[in-house]
Design an enzyme around this catalytic site. Sequence first.
Site, PDB file in Angstrom:
ATOM      1  N   GLU A 199       0.838  -1.219   0.000  1.00  0.00           N
ATOM      2  CA  GLU A 199       0.000   0.000   0.000  1.00  0.00           C
ATOM      3  C   GLU A 199       0.858   1.249   0.000  1.00  0.00           C
ATOM      4  O   GLU A 199       2.046   1.210   0.353  1.00  0.00           O
ATOM      5  CB  GLU A 199      -0.900   0.028   1.244  1.00  0.00           C
ATOM      6  N   HIS A 247      -8.194   2.295 -12.916  1.00  0.00           N
ATOM      7  CA  HIS A 247      -9.117   3.364 -13.355  1.00  0.00           C
ATOM      8  C   HIS A 247      -8.873   4.697 -12.628  1.00  0.00           C
ATOM      9  O   HIS A 247      -9.409   5.713 -13.013  1.00  0.00           O
ATOM     10  CB  HIS A 247     -10.583   2.916 -13.191  1.00  0.00           C
TER      11      HIS A 247
HETATM   12  C1  LIG Z   1      -9.910   2.674  -5.267  1.00  0.00           C
HETATM   13  S1  LIG Z   1      -8.964   1.964  -4.014  1.00  0.00           S
HETATM   14  C2  LIG Z   1      -9.268   0.210  -4.250  1.00  0.00           C
HETATM   15  C3  LIG Z   1      -9.234  -0.602  -2.964  1.00  0.00           C
HETATM   16  C4  LIG Z   1      -9.366  -2.122  -3.146  1.00  0.00           C
HETATM   17  N1  LIG Z   1      -8.198  -2.675  -3.805  1.00  0.00           N
HETATM   18  C5  LIG Z   1     -10.590  -2.531  -3.939  1.00  0.00           C
HETATM   19  O1  LIG Z   1     -10.437  -3.303  -4.874  1.00  0.00           O
HETATM   20  O2  LIG Z   1     -11.686  -2.107  -3.613  1.00  0.00           O
HETATM   21  C6  LIG Z   1      -7.326   2.168  -4.604  1.00  0.00           C
HETATM   22  C7  LIG Z   1      -6.278   1.736  -3.577  1.00  0.00           C
HETATM   23  O3  LIG Z   1      -4.999   1.805  -4.206  1.00  0.00           O
HETATM   24  C8  LIG Z   1      -4.084   2.458  -3.356  1.00  0.00           C
HETATM   25  N2  LIG Z   1      -3.159   3.178  -4.253  1.00  0.00           N
HETATM   26  C9  LIG Z   1      -3.448   4.272  -5.006  1.00  0.00           C
HETATM   27  N3  LIG Z   1      -2.364   4.654  -5.703  1.00  0.00           N
HETATM   28  C10 LIG Z   1      -1.384   3.781  -5.403  1.00  0.00           C
HETATM   29  C11 LIG Z   1      -0.023   3.666  -5.802  1.00  0.00           C
HETATM   30  N4  LIG Z   1       0.508   4.561  -6.655  1.00  0.00           N
HETATM   31  N5  LIG Z   1       0.723   2.645  -5.293  1.00  0.00           N
HETATM   32  C12 LIG Z   1       0.171   1.754  -4.405  1.00  0.00           C
HETATM   33  N6  LIG Z   1      -1.118   1.822  -3.982  1.00  0.00           N
HETATM   34  C13 LIG Z   1      -1.878   2.831  -4.472  1.00  0.00           C
HETATM   35  C14 LIG Z   1      -4.924   3.380  -2.491  1.00  0.00           C
HETATM   36  O4  LIG Z   1      -4.301   3.657  -1.253  1.00  0.00           O
HETATM   37  C15 LIG Z   1      -6.228   2.589  -2.342  1.00  0.00           C
HETATM   38  O5  LIG Z   1      -6.200   1.759  -1.208  1.00  0.00           O
END
Ligand SMILES: C[S@@+](CC[C@H](N)C(=O)[O-])C[C@H]1O[C@@H](n2cnc3c(N)ncnc32)[C@H](O)[C@@H]1O
Length: 344
Positions: A199, A247
């Site tokens: 994360e 997305h």
């Molecule tokens: C829209 S949420 C989706 C959460 C979950 N995986 C789901 O399927 O419902 C996007 C997740 O990706 C993480 N995230 C966003 N950008 C990221 C990055 N550049 N590297 C790692 N994690 C990231 C965010 O912290 C968040 O928890």
Amino acid sequence: MTLTKQDAVNQMMGFFQAKTLTAALDLKLFDHLHNQDLSAQAVADKLNSPLRSVEQMLIALRAMGYLDKQGECYHLPQEHASFLVSSEPMWLGWLGRHIDTFLYPLWGELNTAVVSDSNQRQKVFGDNRSWFDILYQNPEDVTDFQEFLGKFAAPFIEGFIQGYDFSQHHSFLDIGSGIGTLPIAVAESHPDINLTICELPQACAFLRDRLAVQGYGDRINVIEGDVISGKLALQDHDLIHLGWMLHDYAPEIQLTILQNIYQAMPAGGRFMASETPLNDEKSGPEFTALLSLNMLVSTDGGIESSTEEYLERFRAVGFENVRIIELSGPRTLICGDKPQSTNL
Ligand SMILES: C[S@@+](CC[C@H](N)C(=O)[O-])C[C@H]1O[C@@H](n2cnc3c(N)ncnc32)[C@H](O)[C@@H]1O
């Protein structure tokens, strides 16, 4: 499909319903009616608010179908309490707060976003920080965002656990796992598989606390990483999943993300992304089409794509055997394998 003028009016006024619900959830109005019927005056007293305006709210919630009235008293049916009362596991208040704090103000600038093809964070929040930096600024905002995403993910996770054979893998890593709902479900169904979450650093403290409280602190390892800057330790994992994250980013950044994952993962490993794609003609589904506008107002170029576009991006970075794995539930699982022998 032909719509009437009345359909248009109803859709334009849809925010009446949205804001009535988010306000009632924010006021915890439903909590006071949990397991007890109360008069409007009693609800007003509980909310420490004037009778007249509280009654206006109660009448609206009754007209919308969330409350009944028996004699002088308002009644909250148990089926509605399960998602409207804050002590219930399926409470929607997290989503309500996220809408009120972030989405509603951003959507107020949708017209500007469309004519400029740019998010509206600067205009609404007054700074240039990334979407996730803004979302994760306050601990309660992190909670709101991750908790409601966990609820959204539940039906997908159920289908994933039932429809995919995790036992063929020894180590599963979920990137951007939110509150870890998926790895927790895998832990429950597959006691032998190693589990890791990768994360953003800003999200890790909340996640570790959440996992510890639920008794998974030792079972699920949490590592910090960023799929865009490429700081990824993925070598030990033969199955990697990225859920509902592509997305959030522009197509060219999606390619960078896929490239970074491909390079960091072991040869012979499998990678999957779960998304809610547009159909091939890009005529819907409606929720995905509207979610794409949500990405427009909030993120840096985030956009919903068709299944074929996702498959093409997988192929472009080198994955082989690129395919869709059919699952029951709301998401599509796009899958690719990294070849056994590769120079990357
Ligand atoms: C829209 S949420 C989706 C959460 C979950 N995986 C789901 O399927 O419902 C996007 C997740 O990706 C993480 N995230 C966003 N950008 C990221 C990055 N550049 N590297 C790692 N994690 C990231 C965010 O912290 C968040 O928890």
